[in-house]
Write a protein that holds these residues in place. Sequence first.
Motif, short mmCIF file in Angstrom:
data_model
loop_
_atom_site.label_atom_id
_atom_site.label_comp_id
_atom_site.label_asym_id
_atom_site.label_seq_id
_atom_site.Cartn_x
_atom_site.Cartn_y
_atom_site.Cartn_z
N ASN A 13 0.85 -1.19 0.00
CA ASN A 13 0.00 0.00 0.00
C ASN A 13 0.89 1.24 0.00
OD1 ASN A 13 -1.43 2.22 1.86
ND2 ASN A 13 -3.01 1.08 0.74
N GLN A 14 0.73 2.11 -0.99
CA GLN A 14 1.60 3.26 -1.12
C GLN A 14 1.42 4.25 0.02
OE1 GLN A 14 4.14 3.77 -3.49
NE2 GLN A 14 4.63 5.35 -1.98
N LEU A 65 11.41 -6.31 -7.43
CA LEU A 65 12.57 -5.47 -7.73
C LEU A 65 12.15 -4.06 -8.10
CD1 LEU A 65 15.57 -4.94 -8.30
CD2 LEU A 65 15.21 -5.86 -10.59
N LYS A 66 11.18 -3.94 -9.00
CA LYS A 66 10.74 -2.62 -9.44
C LYS A 66 10.16 -1.82 -8.28
CE LYS A 66 11.98 -3.32 -13.65
NZ LYS A 66 13.23 -2.68 -14.13
N LEU A 67 9.44 -2.49 -7.40
CA LEU A 67 8.87 -1.81 -6.24
C LEU A 67 9.97 -1.36 -5.28
CD1 LEU A 67 6.44 -0.84 -4.68
CD2 LEU A 67 6.14 -3.16 -3.77
N GLN A 68 10.96 -2.22 -5.07
CA GLN A 68 12.05 -1.84 -4.17
C GLN A 68 12.87 -0.68 -4.74
OE1 GLN A 68 14.28 -5.36 -3.05
NE2 GLN A 68 12.93 -5.69 -1.31
N LEU A 102 13.38 2.69 -2.81
CA LEU A 102 14.74 3.16 -2.58
C LEU A 102 14.88 4.62 -2.94
CD1 LEU A 102 17.80 2.80 -2.06
CD2 LEU A 102 18.00 2.02 -4.43
N TYR A 103 14.35 4.99 -4.10
CA TYR A 103 14.42 6.39 -4.52
C TYR A 103 13.63 7.28 -3.57
CZ TYR A 103 14.03 10.63 -7.26
OH TYR A 103 14.08 11.94 -7.66
#
Length: 472
Positions: free
Chosen positions: A272-273, A342-345, A349-350
Amino acid sequence: MKQLSLCLLLCVLFIFPLKSENYDIIIQNVNIVDVEKGRIVKNKDVGIQQQVIKKIAIGNQLSASDSTQVINGKGKYLIPGLWDMHVHFYFPDKEYLKMYLAKGVVGVREMTGYRMEWRDSIGKNTNVPRIIFSSQIVDGPTPWFESDIPVKDCKQVIQIVQEAKKSESKFIKLLSLVPRDQYMAIVNECNRLNFEFAGHVPYSIGIIEAAKLGQKSNEHLNGLLLSCSTQEKFLHARLDSLLNVVSKEEKLSGIMKMQIMGCTTKALWSFNQAKADSVIHELSKYNMFQCPTLGVKHRFQYNELDWVYTDNRYDFFPPPVQKRYRPDAETLKKLKPFERELKLQEKLLYQMHSEGIKIIAGSDQGCAGFNLHDELEYFVNAGLSNAEALQTATINAAIYMHKEQKMGSIDENKLADLVLLNTNPLENIQNTRDIKLVIFKNKIIQPDPLLEAVKEVNIKISNIDPFEKKFD
Protein backbone atom coordinates in the motif's frame (compact mmCIF):
# COMPACT_ATOMS: atom_id res chain seq x y z
CA MET A 1 47.35 50.93 -6.38
CA LYS A 2 45.69 48.06 -4.47
CA GLN A 3 44.55 46.49 -7.75
CA LEU A 4 48.12 46.70 -9.13
CA SER A 5 49.54 45.02 -6.01
CA LEU A 6 46.98 42.23 -6.25
CA CYS A 7 47.82 41.65 -9.91
CA LEU A 8 51.55 41.48 -9.13
CA LEU A 9 50.88 38.97 -6.34
CA LEU A 10 48.83 36.76 -8.64
CA CYS A 11 51.56 36.90 -11.29
CA VAL A 12 54.18 35.84 -8.76
CA LEU A 13 52.03 32.91 -7.61
CA PHE A 14 51.45 31.84 -11.18
CA ILE A 15 55.07 32.09 -12.32
CA PHE A 16 56.72 30.61 -9.23
CA PRO A 17 55.35 27.25 -8.04
CA LEU A 18 54.58 26.68 -4.40
CA LYS A 19 57.53 25.65 -2.28
CA SER A 20 58.14 21.91 -2.28
CA GLU A 21 56.73 20.00 0.69
CA ASN A 22 58.61 16.82 -0.26
CA TYR A 23 55.44 15.19 -1.53
CA ASP A 24 55.52 11.45 -2.06
CA ILE A 25 53.09 11.72 -4.98
CA ILE A 26 51.81 14.66 -7.02
CA ILE A 27 48.90 14.38 -9.45
CA GLN A 28 49.14 17.31 -11.85
CA ASN A 29 46.33 19.13 -13.67
CA VAL A 30 43.65 16.65 -12.69
CA ASN A 31 39.89 17.18 -12.59
CA ILE A 32 38.69 16.50 -9.05
CA VAL A 33 35.24 14.96 -8.65
CA ASP A 34 33.63 16.74 -5.69
CA VAL A 35 31.32 13.93 -4.57
CA GLU A 36 29.62 16.01 -1.89
CA LYS A 37 28.54 18.84 -4.21
CA GLY A 38 28.29 16.77 -7.38
CA ARG A 39 30.61 18.94 -9.45
CA ILE A 40 33.98 18.86 -11.22
CA VAL A 41 36.81 21.05 -9.92
CA LYS A 42 39.06 21.44 -12.93
CA ASN A 43 42.84 21.43 -13.37
CA LYS A 44 44.16 20.97 -9.86
CA ASP A 45 47.41 19.63 -8.43
CA VAL A 46 47.04 17.15 -5.58
CA GLY A 47 50.04 16.65 -3.29
CA ILE A 48 50.17 13.47 -1.21
CA GLN A 49 52.42 12.88 1.76
CA GLN A 50 52.37 9.78 3.99
CA GLN A 51 48.97 8.58 2.74
CA VAL A 52 47.34 11.99 3.30
CA ILE A 53 46.30 14.74 0.88
CA LYS A 54 48.49 17.58 2.08
CA LYS A 55 47.81 20.18 -0.58
CA ILE A 56 45.35 20.94 -3.38
CA ALA A 57 46.46 23.81 -5.59
CA ILE A 58 46.01 25.38 -9.00
CA GLY A 59 47.48 23.19 -11.75
CA ASN A 60 51.29 23.21 -12.09
CA GLN A 61 51.75 24.97 -8.75
CA LEU A 62 53.14 22.06 -6.71
CA SER A 63 56.82 21.34 -7.27
CA ALA A 64 58.30 17.86 -7.03
CA SER A 65 61.46 16.74 -5.28
CA ASP A 66 63.75 14.09 -6.73
CA SER A 67 61.87 11.36 -4.89
CA THR A 68 58.34 12.53 -5.78
CA GLN A 69 56.30 10.33 -8.08
CA VAL A 70 54.52 12.60 -10.56
CA ILE A 71 51.30 11.57 -12.32
CA ASN A 72 49.99 13.48 -15.32
CA GLY A 73 46.30 13.94 -14.56
CA LYS A 74 45.46 16.09 -17.58
CA GLY A 75 42.07 15.08 -18.94
CA LYS A 76 41.58 12.55 -16.13
CA TYR A 77 39.12 12.49 -13.22
CA LEU A 78 40.02 11.85 -9.58
CA ILE A 79 37.52 10.26 -7.22
CA PRO A 80 37.82 9.01 -3.62
CA GLY A 81 38.49 5.30 -3.27
CA LEU A 82 35.28 3.25 -3.30
CA TRP A 83 33.90 1.19 -0.41
CA ASP A 84 31.80 -1.96 -0.83
CA MET A 85 29.69 -2.08 2.32
CA HIS A 86 28.42 -5.66 2.02
CA VAL A 87 30.85 -8.41 1.06
CA HIS A 88 31.63 -12.00 2.03
CA PHE A 89 35.10 -13.52 1.81
CA TYR A 90 34.27 -16.83 0.18
CA PHE A 91 37.52 -16.71 -1.82
CA PRO A 92 39.85 -19.72 -1.52
CA ASP A 93 42.95 -17.54 -1.45
CA LYS A 94 43.91 -14.12 -0.07
CA GLU A 95 45.20 -13.20 -3.54
CA TYR A 96 41.60 -12.62 -4.62
CA LEU A 97 41.49 -9.47 -2.51
CA LYS A 98 43.62 -7.85 -5.22
CA MET A 99 40.52 -7.69 -7.41
CA TYR A 100 38.95 -5.12 -5.10
CA LEU A 101 41.89 -2.76 -5.47
CA ALA A 102 42.14 -3.35 -9.22
CA LYS A 103 38.56 -2.14 -9.47
CA GLY A 104 39.05 0.93 -7.27
CA VAL A 105 37.51 -0.60 -4.13
CA VAL A 106 39.85 0.42 -1.30
CA GLY A 107 37.69 -0.78 1.58
CA VAL A 108 35.02 -3.36 2.38
CA ARG A 109 32.62 -4.27 5.17
CA GLU A 110 32.85 -8.05 5.60
CA MET A 111 29.52 -9.37 6.83
CA THR A 112 30.32 -12.80 8.30
CA GLY A 113 33.37 -12.32 10.52
CA TYR A 114 35.07 -14.76 8.16
CA ARG A 115 38.78 -14.80 7.18
CA MET A 116 39.82 -12.33 9.87
CA GLU A 117 43.36 -13.62 9.44
CA TRP A 118 43.39 -11.88 6.05
CA ARG A 119 43.32 -8.42 7.58
CA ASP A 120 46.36 -6.20 7.08
CA SER A 121 47.62 -6.16 10.66
CA ILE A 122 50.53 -3.81 9.93
CA GLY A 123 48.62 -1.43 7.66
CA LYS A 124 51.20 -1.50 4.87
CA ASN A 125 50.03 -4.30 2.57
CA THR A 126 48.91 -2.59 -0.64
CA ASN A 127 47.24 -5.77 -1.89
CA VAL A 128 44.71 -5.91 0.96
CA PRO A 129 41.86 -3.37 1.07
CA ARG A 130 40.84 -1.79 4.35
CA ILE A 131 38.44 -4.19 6.06
CA ILE A 132 35.72 -3.80 8.66
CA PHE A 133 34.74 -7.22 10.05
CA SER A 134 31.43 -8.18 11.61
CA SER A 135 30.96 -10.65 14.43
CA GLN A 136 29.87 -14.20 13.76
CA ILE A 137 26.36 -14.28 12.31
CA VAL A 138 23.51 -14.27 14.84
CA ASP A 139 20.36 -15.96 13.51
CA GLY A 140 18.55 -17.50 16.45
CA PRO A 141 18.33 -21.09 17.70
CA THR A 142 17.67 -22.61 14.25
CA PRO A 143 19.58 -20.56 11.65
CA TRP A 144 18.52 -20.27 8.03
CA PHE A 145 21.93 -21.63 6.98
CA GLU A 146 23.10 -24.86 8.59
CA SER A 147 26.69 -23.54 8.64
CA ASP A 148 25.77 -20.75 11.07
CA ILE A 149 26.16 -21.35 14.80
CA PRO A 150 22.81 -21.79 16.63
CA VAL A 151 22.21 -19.19 19.33
CA LYS A 152 19.99 -20.85 21.92
CA ASP A 153 19.25 -18.10 24.43
CA CYS A 154 19.88 -14.53 25.59
CA LYS A 155 22.81 -15.56 27.77
CA GLN A 156 24.63 -16.95 24.72
CA VAL A 157 23.86 -13.91 22.58
CA ILE A 158 25.16 -11.54 25.29
CA GLN A 159 28.37 -13.57 25.39
CA ILE A 160 28.69 -13.22 21.60
CA VAL A 161 28.39 -9.43 21.90
CA GLN A 162 31.00 -9.30 24.66
CA GLU A 163 33.47 -11.48 22.74
CA ALA A 164 32.94 -9.48 19.54
CA LYS A 165 33.64 -6.24 21.39
CA LYS A 166 37.00 -7.65 22.56
CA SER A 167 37.92 -8.95 19.10
CA GLU A 168 38.62 -7.34 15.74
CA SER A 169 34.88 -7.20 15.00
CA LYS A 170 33.30 -3.77 14.66
CA PHE A 171 29.63 -4.75 14.95
CA ILE A 172 27.17 -7.59 15.51
CA LYS A 173 25.75 -9.12 12.32
CA LEU A 174 22.06 -10.07 12.48
CA LEU A 175 20.01 -12.32 10.19
CA SER A 176 16.27 -12.65 9.84
CA LEU A 177 15.43 -15.39 12.35
CA VAL A 178 16.68 -13.67 15.54
CA PRO A 179 13.92 -14.00 18.19
CA ARG A 180 12.63 -10.86 19.79
CA ASP A 181 14.08 -11.58 23.23
CA GLN A 182 17.54 -12.16 21.75
CA TYR A 183 17.28 -9.00 19.65
CA MET A 184 16.44 -6.92 22.71
CA ALA A 185 19.33 -8.53 24.61
CA ILE A 186 21.66 -7.53 21.76
CA VAL A 187 20.31 -3.97 21.82
CA ASN A 188 20.81 -3.61 25.56
CA GLU A 189 24.30 -5.14 25.62
CA CYS A 190 25.46 -3.18 22.58
CA ASN A 191 24.22 0.03 24.16
CA ARG A 192 26.03 -0.84 27.39
CA LEU A 193 29.29 -1.52 25.54
CA ASN A 194 28.90 1.27 22.97
CA PHE A 195 28.98 -1.35 20.20
CA GLU A 196 27.04 -1.33 16.93
CA PHE A 197 24.67 -3.92 15.50
CA ALA A 198 23.59 -4.20 11.87
CA GLY A 199 22.31 -6.60 9.24
CA HIS A 200 18.82 -7.88 8.51
CA VAL A 201 15.82 -6.47 10.29
CA PRO A 202 14.57 -9.73 11.87
CA TYR A 203 11.03 -10.93 11.26
CA SER A 204 10.40 -10.55 15.00
CA ILE A 205 11.06 -6.78 14.81
CA GLY A 206 9.49 -4.18 12.55
CA ILE A 207 11.73 -1.91 10.50
CA ILE A 208 10.57 1.24 12.36
CA GLU A 209 11.22 -0.33 15.76
CA ALA A 210 14.67 -1.50 14.63
CA ALA A 211 15.51 2.04 13.53
CA LYS A 212 14.29 3.47 16.84
CA LEU A 213 16.36 0.94 18.77
CA GLY A 214 19.50 2.01 16.96
CA GLN A 215 20.20 -0.69 14.38
CA LYS A 216 23.00 0.83 12.29
CA SER A 217 22.09 -0.56 8.87
CA ASN A 218 19.46 -2.67 7.21
CA GLU A 219 20.58 -5.02 4.45
CA HIS A 220 18.54 -5.85 1.33
CA LEU A 221 15.71 -3.48 2.40
CA ASN A 222 14.59 -6.26 4.77
CA GLY A 223 11.31 -5.68 6.50
CA LEU A 224 10.32 -2.74 4.33
CA LEU A 225 7.62 -4.47 2.30
CA LEU A 226 6.21 -6.10 5.44
CA SER A 227 5.81 -2.67 7.02
CA CYS A 228 4.14 -1.34 3.88
CA SER A 229 1.57 -4.14 3.69
CA THR A 230 -2.11 -3.75 4.50
CA GLN A 231 -1.76 -7.18 6.17
CA GLU A 232 1.25 -6.21 8.28
CA LYS A 233 -0.21 -7.30 11.64
CA PHE A 234 -1.47 -10.61 10.28
CA LEU A 235 1.84 -11.38 8.56
CA HIS A 236 3.92 -10.57 11.64
CA ALA A 237 1.65 -12.79 13.74
CA ARG A 238 2.05 -15.56 11.18
CA LEU A 239 5.84 -15.15 11.19
CA ASP A 240 5.92 -15.15 15.00
CA SER A 241 4.02 -18.45 14.95
CA LEU A 242 6.40 -19.95 12.41
CA LEU A 243 9.48 -18.78 14.32
CA ASN A 244 8.11 -20.34 17.51
CA VAL A 245 7.90 -23.68 15.70
CA VAL A 246 11.32 -23.21 14.12
CA SER A 247 12.98 -22.52 17.49
CA LYS A 248 12.14 -26.07 18.60
CA GLU A 249 13.66 -27.72 15.54
CA GLU A 250 17.28 -28.73 15.06
CA LYS A 251 17.23 -27.93 11.36
CA LEU A 252 15.16 -25.52 9.27
CA SER A 253 13.23 -27.61 6.76
CA GLY A 254 12.62 -26.64 3.15
CA ILE A 255 8.88 -26.56 3.80
CA MET A 256 9.32 -24.14 6.69
CA LYS A 257 11.52 -21.91 4.56
CA MET A 258 8.80 -21.82 1.90
CA GLN A 259 6.18 -20.83 4.47
CA ILE A 260 8.38 -18.00 5.77
CA MET A 261 9.10 -16.77 2.26
CA GLY A 262 5.40 -17.01 1.50
CA CYS A 263 4.75 -14.28 4.07
CA THR A 264 7.11 -11.91 2.27
CA THR A 265 5.39 -12.72 -1.03
CA LYS A 266 2.00 -11.86 0.51
CA ALA A 267 3.50 -8.58 1.71
CA LEU A 268 4.46 -7.78 -1.86
CA TRP A 269 0.96 -8.35 -3.19
CA SER A 270 -0.67 -6.40 -0.35
CA PHE A 271 1.60 -3.37 -0.74
CA ASN A 272 0.00 0.00 0.00
CA GLN A 273 1.60 3.26 -1.12
CA ALA A 274 0.00 5.35 1.62
CA LYS A 275 1.51 3.03 4.23
CA ALA A 276 4.85 3.24 2.43
CA ASP A 277 4.74 7.04 2.55
CA SER A 278 4.13 6.94 6.30
CA VAL A 279 6.79 4.28 6.99
CA ILE A 280 9.48 6.04 4.96
CA HIS A 281 8.72 9.41 6.49
CA GLU A 282 9.02 7.87 9.97
CA LEU A 283 12.26 6.09 9.02
CA SER A 284 13.78 9.40 7.95
CA LYS A 285 13.73 10.54 11.58
CA TYR A 286 16.36 7.96 12.55
CA ASN A 287 19.90 7.13 11.50
CA MET A 288 19.54 3.64 10.10
CA PHE A 289 21.43 3.34 6.80
CA GLN A 290 20.00 1.22 3.99
CA CYS A 291 22.25 -1.15 2.03
CA PRO A 292 19.90 -2.41 -0.71
CA THR A 293 22.17 -4.89 -2.58
CA LEU A 294 20.00 -4.50 -5.67
CA GLY A 295 22.56 -6.36 -7.74
CA VAL A 296 21.73 -9.65 -6.04
CA LYS A 297 18.15 -9.46 -7.27
CA HIS A 298 19.21 -8.39 -10.74
CA ARG A 299 21.79 -11.14 -11.10
CA PHE A 300 20.05 -14.14 -9.63
CA GLN A 301 16.29 -13.59 -9.71
CA TYR A 302 15.29 -11.25 -12.46
CA ASN A 303 17.07 -12.48 -15.60
CA GLU A 304 19.04 -9.27 -16.13
CA LEU A 305 22.29 -11.10 -16.71
CA ASP A 306 23.86 -9.72 -19.88
CA TRP A 307 27.16 -9.54 -18.00
CA VAL A 308 27.10 -13.33 -17.65
CA TYR A 309 27.90 -13.64 -21.32
CA THR A 310 29.77 -10.41 -22.13
CA ASP A 311 31.81 -9.45 -19.05
CA ASN A 312 35.29 -10.87 -18.47
CA ARG A 313 34.83 -11.16 -14.71
CA TYR A 314 34.42 -14.94 -15.01
CA ASP A 315 38.12 -15.10 -15.85
CA PHE A 316 38.73 -14.39 -12.18
CA PHE A 317 36.55 -17.15 -10.71
CA PRO A 318 37.87 -20.64 -9.99
CA PRO A 319 36.16 -23.06 -12.44
CA PRO A 320 33.88 -24.66 -9.79
CA VAL A 321 32.59 -21.21 -8.85
CA GLN A 322 31.97 -20.33 -12.49
CA LYS A 323 29.47 -23.19 -12.58
CA ARG A 324 27.68 -21.84 -9.52
CA TYR A 325 27.55 -18.29 -10.86
CA ARG A 326 26.63 -19.06 -14.46
CA PRO A 327 22.94 -19.84 -14.08
CA ASP A 328 20.83 -21.44 -16.75
CA ALA A 329 19.01 -18.75 -18.75
CA GLU A 330 15.85 -20.84 -19.19
CA THR A 331 15.59 -21.39 -15.44
CA LEU A 332 15.90 -17.68 -14.84
CA LYS A 333 13.08 -16.88 -17.23
CA LYS A 334 10.74 -18.80 -14.94
CA LEU A 335 11.53 -16.34 -12.15
CA LYS A 336 10.48 -13.32 -14.20
CA PRO A 337 7.23 -12.77 -12.20
CA PHE A 338 9.38 -11.67 -9.23
CA GLU A 339 10.38 -8.63 -11.22
CA ARG A 340 7.51 -6.84 -9.47
CA GLU A 341 9.43 -6.93 -6.19
CA LEU A 342 12.57 -5.47 -7.73
CA LYS A 343 10.74 -2.62 -9.44
CA LEU A 344 8.87 -1.81 -6.24
CA GLN A 345 12.05 -1.84 -4.17
CA GLU A 346 13.75 0.47 -6.67
CA LYS A 347 10.84 2.87 -6.36
CA LEU A 348 10.96 2.75 -2.55
CA LEU A 349 14.74 3.16 -2.58
CA TYR A 350 14.42 6.39 -4.52
CA GLN A 351 11.67 7.55 -2.18
CA MET A 352 13.86 6.85 0.87
CA HIS A 353 16.77 8.69 -0.72
CA SER A 354 14.48 11.66 -1.45
CA GLU A 355 13.43 11.71 2.22
CA GLY A 356 17.09 11.99 3.28
CA ILE A 357 17.67 8.39 4.35
CA LYS A 358 21.33 7.51 3.80
CA ILE A 359 22.05 4.79 1.23
CA ILE A 360 25.30 2.81 1.20
CA ALA A 361 26.44 0.62 -1.69
CA GLY A 362 27.04 -3.09 -1.11
CA SER A 363 27.37 -5.85 -3.68
CA ASP A 364 26.81 -8.93 -1.43
CA GLN A 365 27.55 -11.51 -4.15
CA GLY A 366 29.53 -11.98 -7.32
CA CYS A 367 33.03 -11.11 -8.37
CA ALA A 368 35.14 -8.98 -5.98
CA GLY A 369 35.33 -5.37 -7.09
CA PHE A 370 33.37 -5.79 -10.30
CA ASN A 371 29.94 -5.97 -8.72
CA LEU A 372 30.12 -2.72 -6.77
CA HIS A 373 30.11 -0.88 -10.10
CA ASP A 374 26.96 -2.82 -11.05
CA GLU A 375 25.33 -1.62 -7.84
CA LEU A 376 26.07 2.02 -8.64
CA GLU A 377 24.45 1.57 -12.06
CA TYR A 378 21.36 0.01 -10.48
CA PHE A 379 21.07 3.02 -8.16
CA VAL A 380 21.07 5.33 -11.19
CA ASN A 381 18.43 3.12 -12.83
CA ALA A 382 16.36 3.56 -9.66
CA GLY A 383 16.45 7.35 -10.02
CA LEU A 384 19.58 8.57 -8.22
CA SER A 385 21.83 10.94 -10.14
CA ASN A 386 25.34 9.83 -11.09
CA ALA A 387 26.73 12.00 -8.28
CA GLU A 388 24.25 10.62 -5.73
CA ALA A 389 25.12 7.05 -6.71
CA LEU A 390 28.82 7.82 -6.30
CA GLN A 391 28.15 9.23 -2.84
CA THR A 392 26.80 5.85 -1.67
CA ALA A 393 30.27 4.27 -2.07
CA THR A 394 32.31 7.26 -0.87
CA ILE A 395 31.10 9.97 1.51
CA ASN A 396 28.05 8.00 2.74
CA ALA A 397 30.29 5.04 3.59
CA ALA A 398 32.59 7.41 5.48
CA ILE A 399 29.65 8.87 7.41
CA TYR A 400 28.51 5.35 8.28
CA MET A 401 31.94 4.63 9.76
CA HIS A 402 32.09 8.01 11.57
CA LYS A 403 35.10 8.92 9.43
CA GLU A 404 33.76 11.67 7.18
CA GLN A 405 36.35 14.10 8.56
CA LYS A 406 39.17 11.79 7.44
CA MET A 407 37.95 10.15 4.24
CA GLY A 408 35.10 9.87 1.72
CA SER A 409 35.89 12.97 -0.35
CA ILE A 410 38.93 14.70 -1.84
CA ASP A 411 40.03 17.43 0.55
CA GLU A 412 43.23 18.51 2.24
CA ASN A 413 44.14 16.45 5.30
CA LYS A 414 41.97 13.53 4.21
CA LEU A 415 43.15 10.03 3.45
CA ALA A 416 44.69 9.70 -0.02
CA ASP A 417 42.91 6.52 -1.10
CA LEU A 418 42.16 7.67 -4.64
CA VAL A 419 41.09 6.38 -8.04
CA LEU A 420 42.14 8.09 -11.28
CA LEU A 421 39.55 7.62 -14.02
CA ASN A 422 39.95 8.19 -17.74
CA THR A 423 36.41 9.54 -18.12
CA ASN A 424 33.92 11.60 -16.14
CA PRO A 425 31.67 9.58 -13.76
CA LEU A 426 29.26 12.50 -13.35
CA GLU A 427 28.41 12.19 -17.04
CA ASN A 428 27.97 8.42 -16.92
CA ILE A 429 28.22 6.27 -13.79
CA GLN A 430 29.66 3.45 -15.91
CA ASN A 431 32.82 5.53 -16.14
CA THR A 432 33.75 4.41 -12.62
CA ARG A 433 34.91 1.24 -14.37
CA ASP A 434 37.31 3.17 -16.64
CA ILE A 435 40.24 3.11 -14.22
CA LYS A 436 43.67 4.46 -15.11
CA LEU A 437 45.28 3.73 -11.74
CA VAL A 438 44.65 3.53 -8.00
CA ILE A 439 46.54 5.30 -5.22
CA PHE A 440 46.45 3.29 -2.01
CA LYS A 441 48.67 3.41 1.08
CA ASN A 442 51.09 5.74 -0.69
CA LYS A 443 51.53 3.37 -3.64
CA ILE A 444 50.53 3.77 -7.26
CA ILE A 445 48.67 0.64 -8.33
CA GLN A 446 48.16 -0.42 -11.94
CA PRO A 447 45.02 -2.61 -12.18
CA ASP A 448 46.08 -5.08 -14.89
CA PRO A 449 49.00 -6.71 -13.04
CA LEU A 450 46.76 -7.37 -10.04
CA LEU A 451 44.13 -9.05 -12.18
CA GLU A 452 46.73 -11.15 -13.96
CA ALA A 453 48.00 -12.34 -10.57
CA VAL A 454 44.48 -13.56 -9.72
CA LYS A 455 44.29 -15.46 -13.02
CA GLU A 456 47.48 -17.28 -12.07
CA VAL A 457 45.93 -18.29 -8.74
CA ASN A 458 42.91 -19.67 -10.62
CA ILE A 459 45.16 -22.00 -12.57
CA LYS A 460 46.73 -23.35 -9.38
CA ILE A 461 43.42 -24.05 -7.61
CA SER A 462 41.28 -24.98 -10.59
CA ASN A 463 39.57 -27.87 -8.76
CA ILE A 464 38.93 -26.18 -5.42
CA ASP A 465 35.40 -25.15 -4.52
CA PRO A 466 35.70 -22.46 -1.81
CA PHE A 467 32.05 -22.53 -0.75
CA GLU A 468 32.59 -24.22 2.59
CA LYS A 469 29.67 -22.23 3.99
CA LYS A 470 26.77 -20.19 2.68
CA PHE A 471 26.48 -16.49 3.29
CA ASP A 472 23.82 -13.81 3.19
